[in-house]
Every structure is written in structure tokens, then in C-alpha cells.
Write a protein that holds these residues in place. Structure first.
Motif, short mmCIF file in Angstrom:
data_model
loop_
_atom_site.label_atom_id
_atom_site.label_comp_id
_atom_site.label_asym_id
_atom_site.label_seq_id
_atom_site.Cartn_x
_atom_site.Cartn_y
_atom_site.Cartn_z
N PHE A 429 0.86 -1.18 0.00
CA PHE A 429 0.00 0.00 0.00
C PHE A 429 0.90 1.23 0.00
CE2 PHE A 429 -2.75 -3.27 1.58
CZ PHE A 429 -4.03 -2.89 1.21
N SER A 430 0.53 2.26 -0.74
CA SER A 430 1.38 3.45 -0.79
C SER A 430 0.56 4.71 -1.08
CB SER A 430 2.45 3.29 -1.87
OG SER A 430 1.85 3.19 -3.15
N CYS A 431 1.20 5.84 -0.84
CA CYS A 431 0.63 7.14 -1.19
C CYS A 431 1.78 8.12 -1.38
CB CYS A 431 -0.35 7.64 -0.14
SG CYS A 431 0.39 7.88 1.49
N THR A 432 1.54 9.18 -2.11
CA THR A 432 2.57 10.19 -2.35
C THR A 432 2.01 11.57 -2.04
OG1 THR A 432 1.95 10.37 -4.68
CG2 THR A 432 3.75 8.86 -4.14
N GLY A 433 2.89 12.45 -1.68
CA GLY A 433 2.52 13.83 -1.42
C GLY A 433 3.58 14.76 -1.97
N LYS A 434 3.19 15.98 -2.24
CA LYS A 434 4.12 16.93 -2.83
C LYS A 434 3.95 18.28 -2.14
CE LYS A 434 4.67 16.69 -7.28
NZ LYS A 434 4.41 16.81 -8.73
N ILE A 435 5.08 18.89 -1.80
CA ILE A 435 5.06 20.22 -1.20
C ILE A 435 5.94 21.13 -2.04
CG2 ILE A 435 5.63 21.61 0.83
CD1 ILE A 435 5.21 19.14 2.54
#
Length: 706
Positions: A429-435
Motif C-alpha cells: 500500500f502506498s501514497c505520495t505527497g508533494k510540497i
């Protein structure tokens, strides 16, 4: 007598650029309506208007070509030319000027590419010149760049191989297009059902047809995904997504999720993202289609107007994404010209106050030739005086060009990308975020919305909160829009298997050019091979049938362009003669003629948009006239072809033999040429009967078939 040099540009606007660079005091002289030359103390400036000559039509060359046959056309090794009637005044002006006794040199300033060299070569074939001819090769379109190019001019014979390559390209397109169109029309089409062929348009419609077949043959498959929600170091929860799972995998895992520990792995990368390259033609077209909803044809026309009529942007038909070193020294002049026009004032103030400089990756520092530069605003276009004259669409496209250019004054954006993953009994399971840490150039068009993840500690265990199982179905590939088809044409190497051909198509940037791709799409709509509904492009039945009949024709693949460009490159380098090149072209023509002969007898119906269950709802038109290709219209009594003024009287009555004919039935009739068996007709004797309606191609009428 004062001796002067005659400078001949490709177009009037380029002539004026040379006047400005070499002798601004030169005075205009009217030769004919819309045709001028300028004369000063040192130079005489004149121009063509693009191509002034074209090859004669096959029937003008040989009477045996008048009747269309499934045979190779009777054509000479070198095609005879004729003047383009609308541009005769330009040629006549040049013809008079080259006779003058006070001219000691003719300086050719056509565009610095194969096509520019061809334009002059065709003109020169029809001129009697005694003065020597030199050639200017333009690297940079600034005043200083044009002056330098003029100073560095060479004898025109230096470009003889390029001239030969231009002639080869022109003849290849003619031989392939003329033979292909006539042979395939005679074999599979007919009167008012022309099968237009061409080296670029034929493989382009093949790309659309190939995708349509993939959609038709697509078999949807069900799969399942699980969204897992866990705790985090904040009060906010973290959501992670699984990949595709079978129903069995999803059911088995679902029962265990609430009791498993979740060890999180966190990766954080700080990336620097440079501003995008400057615009080339295809990029402007694709962005205007996606962001503004404009067609490729509309965008191309606006770009030409911004360049030619308003002088606000640079040459609009280019595949270059950088500017020259010399032009980079003028960028602040462009910034100054944009100051106070009310579109980008805050950005201009920021650039000036912070003394921002232009990014180096947007400048071509190599010594190689740049036939054109990227599309940018000009510094002498006076936008403050002209901006009020622009339409809303023109202003929107101009603003796109301006903002893309101004992004070049800002350093790379700094973006923090975070990826969090965990494992549940072997399922990831995974997720990504960007700032966006430092937006920099991203501020120009608005900072992208951040996808900020809650705080997670790498290697720490977190607890289950909940989950969601979703059943999904795979979808067929999306049909082309104008933007994606333009991109596919540019990246045509993806559609061939041969590695060498892939490399060549990548080097020559696909099929067509930045200058012609929009026109190719327009031609494919006009000739009934493609139809656009909303933003989506569909092949017509005419296209699908042609691809089925001629699956192995050399016209269906971008390979022909790859092979042609390889040989043109050899001609340019002097490694292949004109005769050898045309020999290979004639072999390709023989192949397409034999392909037509082998499959003749199979008829391709005239234009009718392809319909399938997935596309039917989006196709809201009645249909296409099967005899002239026009869009059918509707009145109170019938569905009719609007081509009656040109002799097409095809129509379908809304009531036939006492039965009302629905629009759905009409669409089927136009699409397939006939309906299924229909019930409820009434004869003149009052008897009920069933029958099929079909279109009789001999009488051009709808008739019963029992």
C-alpha cells in the motif's frame, strides 16, 4: 551608375526585417496591387510570397493522365512547373529587377532550411540572371543577427545538395500523393468519393484507425482495490492505496486488515524542477487546445496573425525551443516592452526589482545552425499600442506566449516529494505527497495545489483505522483529441518496430512539420476521413474500411517517412543522387499501385462516422451524406443534404409508406447503407408489410428491399 545588390526574401515581412537591418532609409516602390519593392542607395529589397511555382497537374503534363486508372501516372523525371496565379505579380517584379544593369549581385534570403532553398530554386529556374547569386543563412532573427548573416553569405552553389534534397522531397510527395489518390480512388472509391492519399495524411489517419481497432477489440476486466486508512503522528489519518487485486485476493486480505501492524517506510526527495522550454508550434497548439478549447487550425491562424499582422511574436512555425545567444542579450528589451500593458505588470516589476536573469537552458550555446528560434514575444512589437485591438482569443494565446517567456527569468522550483508505503501480508500500500517549497517560476501560471501528507516517522508502526474495497473495471484507451493526435504525429516513432526507423523519426520529429500538422488535420476533416465531435476525434467508416482493405500499403505506416528522410539526408550530404532517390520513390509508387490492383473490387463507401456503443451517445449529428460528404440537415418533412445547390439532391423522408422514420433509423441507414427489417409499412392498397430500407447508389434514393 551606382551599383547595387538585389536582396530577395521569402516573404514581405522578412524583406522588411532586412530593410530595417541593412538600409532603413530605403524607399518603397509599388509594382502591382499588394506588391512592393524597396530601393536605397546600396540595396534593392524584394520578396517572394512563399512558393511562387508549383508542379503542373498530371493531366497538364500528359493527356494519358486525364482518365483515372489503376495504373502508374505518366510523369517525367523532373516535374514541369507553373506559376501560382495568385502570386504572379511577385515573380514578375523579380523578373524585371534581375534584368537591371546596376545590379552586381543577387542575395537570396529565403528561410534557412530545405523548403526555403527549394522556394528559391523553383524561382531561379524561371529567371534569366547574369549577376552572381549568393545565399544568406539566417541563424538569428534580430537586427544584429540578420546583419551578421548578410555579412557571412556564401555562394549559392554551396547549398546545391540542399536544393536537390528540396526538389526530391517535393517530387516524392507529388509522385506518392498523386498516384496514391488516383489509383486508390479508382480501385475503391469513385465519383464524389475520392480516396485522398499523402505521405503524412495517410499514416495520420492510420494512427486514428489503429487506435479505434484497439478500442473495438478491448475486453474490459474487473479488478479490486483497497484503500487502507491508518493513524499518523497527527490527529489526521493517513490513506494508502493498494494496486490491482483479484476478487479472491481482496476478500482474503480484507478479513485480516484490522488486526495487522503497519510499519511505515518514508522516502523524502527534494527536487529542483526547471521551467519548461520555450514554445515551439506544436506546444502552443496543444496547450491552446487543452487550456483554451481552441482548435489547432484556430490557434495556428492566431499565431500567424500575432506574428505577421501585429508583430507581437516571433516566427510561428518552428520546432526550436530555445533562443540564440544574440537574442538572449535582448530579453530585457522584451520585458520593457511588456511593462504597463496590464497583463503581467506584477511579474515585470518582480523581474526588474530583483534583477532576474534568463535561464541558461533556454539559450542555445552550440555553434550549430538554428533555422528558427522558439516562439517568444518581440521587443519592437509595441504591445501597449496594439493590445486593445486583439480579440479575446488572440489575447489569450498571446498571454500564453508571454507567460512561457517570463517563466524563463526564474530559477528552478524546489519541490519536496514524499512517498509513504507499508506492507500487509505481501500486498503493498502506498501514497505520495508533494510540497512546493519554493515556487519560483511556478508562480507565473499559479502554484499547483499541494497534496500534503500527515506527519509519519520512518520505520514506526501505526494502527488500523478503516478500509474500503472497490470493484473497478479496466477502460479502453482514450480516443485522440487534436492535442493528443498532434503529439502522436510528433512522436510517430512509437508506432514503428524497426529501431533504425524509430531513431530517424525521433530525429526528424515525427511525421509532418510544425508548419503543416494543423493543415493535415484540417484536410482529413474536409475529405471525410476523420470527424471531430466535441474534443474527440473519430475515424469514419471510410477510413476503417480503407485500412482493412490495404493493411500493408506503404501509405499506412510512418515507415515511409522514415525511409524517405533517410534518403533525403543522404542527398543533402551528397551521398545519393537525384536519379537514385527518384528510383526509390518510383519503387514505392509501384508497391502502392500493386497493392491497389491486388485488392481492387472492394468498394469503400463514402463518408459516414463510425459508431459504437461507447461512442454513440457522444455523436449527436444526424449523419453524413453518402454521396457528397456534407453533414445532413433536418426540416419538418425530411432529413436532407444541404448540397442541393451543387447538384446533390439526396434526402430521406420522415414518413415512408405510412411509417414514421425515427432519427435512430436514419442514422443506421446513413451509417450502414441499409436498416434491419422494419415493420409497419402500408402499401397503396392499405396492406401492412415489412421491409428493409436501403440507399440505392445508382438512383441516389432510399428504396425498399424485401
Amino acid at each position: 551608375m551606382i551599383i547595387k545588390k538585389l536582396i530577395i526574401a521569402e516573404k514581405p515581412d522578412v524583406m522588411k526585417k532586412f530593410i530595417n537591418a541593412l538600409e532603413p532609409s530605403a524607399k518603397s516602390h509599388k509594382y502591382a496591387k499588394y506588391t512592393y519593392f524597396y530601393e536605397g542607395t546600396q540595396y534593392i529589397f524584394a520578396s517572394a510570397c512563399g512558393h511562387l511555382f508549383q508542379a503542373k497537374m498530371p493531366e497538364e503534363i500528359d493527356a494519358n493522365n486525364k482518365q483515372w486508372k489503376i495504373e502508374k501516372l505518366q510523369l517525367p523525371d523532373i516535374l514541369p512547373l507553373k506559376a501560382i496565379s495568385s502570386s504572379k505579380a511577385y515573380f514578375n517584379c523579380l523578373k524585371e529587377l534581375v534584368k537591371r544593369n546596376d545590379i552586381d549581385e543577387i542575395v537570396v534570403c529565403t528561410d534557412p532550411d530545405r523548403e526555403g532553398q527549394l522556394i528559391w530554386a523553383l524561382i531561379a529556374k524561371n529567371l534569366k540572371m547574369s549577376a552572381p547569386v549568393t545565399r544568406v543563412w539566417i541563424h538569428e532573427w534580430t537586427k544584429a543577427g540578420l546583419s551578421k548573416a548578410f555579412k557571412d553569405r556564401k555562394d549559392n552553389t554551396y547549398y546545391k545538395n540542399l536544393e536537390t534534397a528540396g526538389l526530391c522531397r517535393m517530387q516524392a510527395d507529388y509522385f506518392i500523393g498523386m498516384n496514391g489518390t488516383r489509383v486508390n480512388t479508382k480501385a475503391f472509391g469513385g465519383y464524389k468519393n475520392v480516396i485522398n492519399e499523402g505521405r503524412v495524411q495517410s499514416p495520420t489517419r492510420f494512427l486514428v484507425a489503429k487506435l479505434e481497432k484497439e478500442i473495438q477489440n478491448f475486453k474490459p476486466e474487473d479488478y479490486w482495490t483497497i484503500t487502507l486508512t491508518t493513524t499518523s503522528d497527527d490527529s489526521e489519518h493517513l490513506s494508502l492505496q493498494s494496486g490491482r487485486l483479484s476478487h479472491k485476493e481482496a476478500s482474503s486480505l480484507e478479513a485480516q486488515l484490522h488486526s495487522l501492524p503497519y510499519t511505515m517506510h518514508k522516502e523524502v526527495n527534494l527536487k529542483e524542477v526547471r521551467c519548461p522550454m520555450l514554445y515551439k508550434t506544436n506546444d502552443v497548439n496543444m496547450e491552446a487546445i487543452n487550456a483554451l478549447g481552441l482548435s489547432a487550425e484556430k490557434t495556428t491562424n492566431i499565431l500567424q496573425k500575432l506574428y505577421q499582422d501585429y508583430g507581437l511574436t516571433t516566427y510561428p512555425r518552428t520546432d526550436i525551443q530555445q533562443i540564440s545567444v544574440s537574442s538572449s542579450k535582448e530579453v530585457m528589451k522584451i520585458v520593457d516592452s511588456l511593462d504597463g500593458i496590464g497583463l503581467v505588470d506584477e511579474i515585470i516589476d518582480d523581474i526588474k526589482e530583483n534583477h532576474r536573469t534568463f535561464q541558461k537552458h533556454l539559450i542555445n550555446f552550440s555553434a550549430g545552425e538554428m533555422p528558427h528560434e522558439a516562439i517568444t514575444p518581440t521587443y519592437d512589437g509595441e504591445p501597449s499600442k496594439i493590445i486593445g485591438q486583439l480579440s479575446s482569443e488572440e489575447k489569450a494565446v498571446y498571454l500564453m506566449v508571454v507567460k512561457r517567456f517570463l517563466q524563463g527569468f526564474y530559477p528552478p522550483a524546489k519541490v519536496e516529494e514524499t512517498k509513504v508505503s507499508t506492507d500487509a501480508n505481501g500486498v503493498k500500500f502506498s501514497c505520495t505527497g508533494k510540497i512546493i517549497v519554493e515556487a519560483n517560476w511556478m508562480k507565473i501560471n499559479g502554484i499547483p495545489k499541494d497534496n500534503i501528507l500527515p506527519h509519519i516517522t520512518d520505520g514506526k508502526d501505526y494502527h488500523y483505522v478503516n478500509h474500503k474495497v472497490e470493484k473497478k473495471t479496466t477502460k479502453p484507451p482514450a480516443r485522440y483529441t487534436e492535442a493528443s493526435l498532434l503529439k502522436a504525429m510528433e512522436n510517430a516513432g512509437r508506432f514503428v518496430e524497426d529501431k533504425k526507423a524509430k531513431s530517424i523519426l525521433k530525429e526528424v520529429k515525427g511525421i509532418g512539420t510544425e508548419a503543416t500538422r494543423s493543415d493535415i488535420l484540417k484536410k482529413l476533416y474536409k475529405t471525410g476521413f476523420l470527424v471531430k465531435k466535441g474534443k474527440v476525434i473519430y475515424p469514419t467508416d471510410k477510413t476503417m474500411a480503407l485500412v482493412d482493405i490495404l493493411p500493408n500499403s506503404p501509405l499506412t505506416s510512418p515507415m515511409m517517412t522514415a525511409q524517405l528522410e533517410t534518403k533525403l539526408s543522404m542527398v543533402e550530404k551528397g551521398k545519393m543522387s537525384f536519379k537514385e532517390f527518384m528510383g526509390s520513390v518510383n519503387e514505392q509508387v509501384d508497391e502502392l499501385v500493386n497493392s491497389a490492383k491486388d485488392n481492387s473490387g472492394k468498394t469503400i463507401d463514402s463518408v459516414a462516422p463510425i459508431k459504437s456503443q461507447s461512442s454513440q451517445k457522444s455523436l449527436d449529428s444526424i449523419g453524413i451524406c453518402p454521396f457528397c460528404g456534407r453533414e445532413m440537415k433536418e426540416n419538418s418533412k425530411s432529413y436532407y443534404c444541404p448540397g442541393y445547390k451543387d447538384g446533390c439532391n439526396f434526402s430521406i423522408w420522415k414518413e415512408i409508406a405510412g411509417k414514421k422514420i425515427s432519427k435512430t433509423t436514419v442514422r443506421t441507414l446513413l451509417n450502414k447503407g441499409q436498416t434491419s427489417k422494419l415493420k409497419g409499412f402500408t402499401s397503396r392498397n392499405g396492406k401492412k408489410f415489412d421491409a428493409v430500407l436501403h440507399i440505392n447508389k445508382g438512383t441516389h434514393k432510399v428504396e425498399f428491399k424485401f
